[in-house]
Design an enzyme around this catalytic site. Structure first.
Site, PDB file in Angstrom:
ATOM      1  N   ILE A   7       1.170  -1.430   0.186  1.00 52.47           N
ATOM      2  CA  ILE A   7      -0.253  -0.133  -0.176  1.00 52.47           C
ATOM      3  C   ILE A   7       1.141   1.117   0.113  1.00 52.47           C
ATOM      4  CG2 ILE A   7      -1.932   1.150   1.389  1.00 52.47           C
ATOM      5  CD1 ILE A   7      -2.748  -1.188   2.726  1.00 52.47           C
ATOM      6  N   THR A  10       0.332   6.232  -3.567  1.00 57.80           N
ATOM      7  CA  THR A  10      -1.132   6.685  -4.297  1.00 57.80           C
ATOM      8  C   THR A  10      -1.662   5.378  -4.776  1.00 57.80           C
ATOM      9  OG1 THR A  10       0.643   8.408  -5.542  1.00 57.80           O
ATOM     10  CG2 THR A  10      -1.255   7.424  -7.131  1.00 57.80           C
ATOM     11  N   VAL A  11      -0.839   4.817  -4.615  1.00 57.97           N
ATOM     12  CA  VAL A  11      -1.500   3.390  -5.527  1.00 57.97           C
ATOM     13  C   VAL A  11      -1.551   2.053  -4.077  1.00 57.97           C
ATOM     14  CG1 VAL A  11      -2.707   2.242  -7.226  1.00 57.97           C
ATOM     15  CG2 VAL A  11      -1.139   4.231  -7.761  1.00 57.97           C
ATOM     16  N   TYR A  94       8.510   0.912   4.743  1.00 60.37           N
ATOM     17  CA  TYR A  94       9.076  -0.656   4.356  1.00 60.37           C
ATOM     18  C   TYR A  94       8.799  -1.075   2.159  1.00 60.37           C
ATOM     19  CZ  TYR A  94      11.114  -1.724   8.381  1.00 60.37           C
ATOM     20  OH  TYR A  94      12.629  -1.576   9.400  1.00 60.37           O
ATOM     21  N   ASP A  95       8.408  -0.325   1.473  1.00 56.22           N
ATOM     22  CA  ASP A  95       8.240  -0.036   0.275  1.00 56.22           C
ATOM     23  C   ASP A  95       9.880  -0.608   0.260  1.00 56.22           C
ATOM     24  OD1 ASP A  95       8.172   1.799   1.245  1.00 56.22           O
ATOM     25  OD2 ASP A  95       7.056   2.714  -0.386  1.00 56.22           O
ATOM     26  N   ARG A  96      10.467   0.127   0.916  1.00 51.53           N
ATOM     27  CA  ARG A  96      12.027   0.631   0.193  1.00 51.53           C
ATOM     28  C   ARG A  96      12.467  -0.407   0.294  1.00 51.53           C
ATOM     29  NH1 ARG A  96      13.810   6.351   3.113  1.00 51.53           N
ATOM     30  NH2 ARG A  96      15.212   5.530   1.793  1.00 51.53           N
ATOM     31  N   ASP A 116      12.822   4.151  -6.965  1.00 54.90           N
ATOM     32  CA  ASP A 116      11.653   4.062  -7.133  1.00 54.90           C
ATOM     33  C   ASP A 116      11.125   5.613  -7.553  1.00 54.90           C
ATOM     34  OD1 ASP A 116       9.708   3.404  -6.637  1.00 54.90           O
ATOM     35  OD2 ASP A 116       9.365   2.055  -4.760  1.00 54.90           O
ATOM     36  N   THR A 171       4.631  28.291 -20.939  1.00 57.82           N
ATOM     37  CA  THR A 171       3.766  27.929 -19.692  1.00 57.82           C
ATOM     38  C   THR A 171       4.769  26.736 -19.075  1.00 57.82           C
ATOM     39  OG1 THR A 171       3.534  29.969 -18.888  1.00 57.82           O
ATOM     40  CG2 THR A 171       3.615  28.418 -17.511  1.00 57.82           C
TER      41      THR A 171
HETATM   42  N1  LIG Z   1      -3.307   3.258 -13.128  1.00 57.33           N
HETATM   43  C1  LIG Z   1      -2.536   4.223 -12.509  1.00 57.33           C
HETATM   44  N2  LIG Z   1      -3.191   5.001 -11.370  1.00 57.33           N
HETATM   45  C2  LIG Z   1      -2.822   5.670 -10.660  1.00 57.33           C
HETATM   46  N3  LIG Z   1      -1.076   6.251 -11.127  1.00 57.33           N
HETATM   47  C3  LIG Z   1      -0.583   5.649 -11.676  1.00 57.33           C
HETATM   48  C4  LIG Z   1      -0.699   4.864 -12.488  1.00 57.33           C
HETATM   49  N4  LIG Z   1      -0.807   4.563 -14.145  1.00 57.33           N
HETATM   50  C5  LIG Z   1       0.523   5.179 -13.482  1.00 57.33           C
HETATM   51  N5  LIG Z   1       0.909   6.250 -12.222  1.00 57.33           N
HETATM   52  C6  LIG Z   1       1.840   6.871 -11.776  1.00 57.33           C
HETATM   53  O1  LIG Z   1       2.234   5.638 -10.914  1.00 57.33           O
HETATM   54  C7  LIG Z   1       2.510   6.564  -9.923  1.00 57.33           C
HETATM   55  C8  LIG Z   1       2.248   5.843  -8.901  1.00 57.33           C
HETATM   56  O2  LIG Z   1       3.624   5.001  -8.908  1.00 57.33           O
HETATM   57  P1  LIG Z   1       3.975   3.891  -7.680  1.00 57.33           P
HETATM   58  O3  LIG Z   1       5.182   3.614  -7.758  1.00 57.33           O
HETATM   59  O4  LIG Z   1       2.549   2.650  -7.348  1.00 57.33           O
HETATM   60  O5  LIG Z   1       3.082   4.883  -6.063  1.00 57.33           O
HETATM   61  P2  LIG Z   1       2.819   4.561  -4.630  1.00 57.33           P
HETATM   62  O6  LIG Z   1       3.934   3.062  -4.502  1.00 57.33           O
HETATM   63  O7  LIG Z   1       3.489   5.852  -3.795  1.00 57.33           O
HETATM   64  O8  LIG Z   1       2.187   4.296  -4.832  1.00 57.33           O
HETATM   65  C9  LIG Z   1       2.262   7.510 -10.197  1.00 57.33           C
HETATM   66  O9  LIG Z   1       2.129   8.833  -9.419  1.00 57.33           O
HETATM   67  C10 LIG Z   1       1.649   8.163 -11.742  1.00 57.33           C
HETATM   68  O10 LIG Z   1       1.708   8.828 -11.517  1.00 57.33           O
HETATM   69  C1  LIG Z   2      10.161   7.625   1.589  1.00 58.13           C
HETATM   70  C2  LIG Z   2       8.399   6.968   1.424  1.00 58.13           C
HETATM   71  C3  LIG Z   2       6.940   8.015   1.228  1.00 58.13           C
HETATM   72  C4  LIG Z   2       8.568   6.317   0.103  1.00 58.13           C
HETATM   73  O1  LIG Z   2       6.769   6.265  -0.247  1.00 58.13           O
HETATM   74  P1  LIG Z   2       5.749   5.957  -1.768  1.00 58.13           P
HETATM   75  O2  LIG Z   2       6.006   6.998  -2.940  1.00 58.13           O
HETATM   76  O3  LIG Z   2       6.297   4.730  -1.969  1.00 58.13           O
HETATM   77  O4  LIG Z   2       4.587   5.921  -1.569  1.00 58.13           O
HETATM   78  C5  LIG Z   2       7.979   5.707   2.530  1.00 58.13           C
HETATM   79  O5  LIG Z   2       8.901   4.700   1.792  1.00 58.13           O
HETATM   80  C6  LIG Z   2       8.222   6.279   3.606  1.00 58.13           C
HETATM   81  O6  LIG Z   2       6.955   7.204   3.493  1.00 58.13           O
HETATM   82  N1  LIG Z   2       9.318   6.392   4.262  1.00 58.13           N
HETATM   83  C7  LIG Z   2       8.961   6.418   5.524  1.00 58.13           C
HETATM   84  C8  LIG Z   2      10.335   7.089   5.790  1.00 58.13           C
HETATM   85  C9  LIG Z   2      11.788   6.688   5.878  1.00 58.13           C
HETATM   86  O7  LIG Z   2      11.547   5.746   4.488  1.00 58.13           O
HETATM   87  O8  LIG Z   2      12.787   7.554   6.166  1.00 58.13           O
HETATM   88  K   LIG Z   3       8.492   5.090  -4.522  1.00 60.38           K
END
Ligand SMILES: Nc1ncnc2c1ncn2[C@@H]1O[C@H](COP(=O)(O)OP(=O)(O)O)[C@@H](O)[C@H]1O
Ligand SMILES: CC(C)(COP(=O)(O)O)[C@@H](O)C(=O)NCCC(=O)O
Ligand SMILES: [K+]
Length: 243
Positions: A7, A10-11, A94-96, A116, A171
């Protein structure tokens, strides 16, 4: 089968693994895992892993609590196949770590930079001895577009798609090129600086925002949209006897 849930800001991503092979990925909103039920009934799952970088909604928590299989919640207490040298493991996203685990699994014994590009862009360094040293966090693509609009009086909210010029002529093209080139140069800058220090460096690129690169750099990059999901699956298998 393994149920893997990531989770993000964004997604939400929900994936199905059979051993180490990825069978299916669905994208859900982070407020409501609307596809979870269908996915759950389509396969025979034995265990699940959940990683989140947000506080979950009541709805998502209830959906996950109803899963009738053991669920591993990834956090600083979870045993990992790499050593974590982050000084504040309790604040790490922890996604990292999952992306690092997947990259290290594919190329053990190599120094690796993982980029990422999601809501934020994160840069992670894992060394040839399997030690995660930490990394950096910067604004992602949509965040850059939105910030330029939100924190100024006159800049419109520009979309990624549209006319692309090396240097803007109005712009809109100025903002689009500024954001896209800014990201490209930022990422290239990290790769060049780190390659200087570690000439054999490998680079992984993951996340929802793929973008074009200079062909020179492209040749040394492994692009894998599912790196985080693969890393989570690896962590789940690594903890097989503990859940
Ligand atoms: N179907 C989609 N829905 C939402 N975002 C998308 C989609 N396809 C590409 N993106 C892009 O991917 C980004 C989200 O990437 P993701 O790595 O899943 O993010 P997170 O892990 O932060 O939720 C969005 O900022 C958007 O620009
Ligand atoms: C850096 C992040 C915002 C990245 O999140 P994402 O772009 O994958 O949604 C996330 O890993 C986070 O909230 N980390 C906590 C701070 C840290 O990693 O130190
Ligand atoms: K990220």
């Amino acid at each position: 089968m393994n149920l893997v849930i990531d989770i993000g800001n964004t997604v939400a991503k929900v994936a199905v693994f059979d051993g180490f092979s990825l069978l299916e990925v669905v994208y859900d909103s982070k407020q409501n895992l609307e596809h979870l039920k269908d996915i759950y009934h389509k396969y025979h799952f034995e265990k699940a892993i959940v990683a989140t970088v947000i506080d979950l909604s009541e709805q998502v928590l209830a959906q996950l609590a109803l899963l009738p299989i053991p669920v591993l919640w990834l956090n600083e207490k979870t045993p990992l196949p790499v050593e974590n040298l982050y000084e504040t493991p309790q604040t790490l996203g922890y996604d990292r770590m999952a992306a690092v685990v997947a990259a290290n699994e594919q190329f053990p014994g190599r120094n690796i930079l993982v980029v990422d590009a999601g809501t934020c862009i994160t840069y992670e360094f894992v060394d040839a001895e399997g030690r995660y040293h930490g990394g950096n966090i910067s604004p992602g693509l949509q965040m850059r577009f939105r910030a330029l609009h939100q924190f100024t009086g006159r800049l419109p909210l520009v979309r990624r798609e549209g006319r692309e010029l090396p240097m803007g002529k109005d712009t809109e093209t100025a903002i689009r090129a500024g954001v896209l080139k800014g990201m490209e140069y930022e990422i290239s800058g990290y790769i060049m600086a780190m390659k200087h220090k570690y000439p054999e460096l490998l680079v992984f690129l993951t996340g929802g925002d793929d973008f074009s690169f200079d062909t020179n750099l492209k040749s040394i990059i492994f692009a894998d949209r599912f790196l985080v999901l693969k890393g989570l699956n690896r962590i789940l298998n690594y903890n097989n006897d503990k859940i």
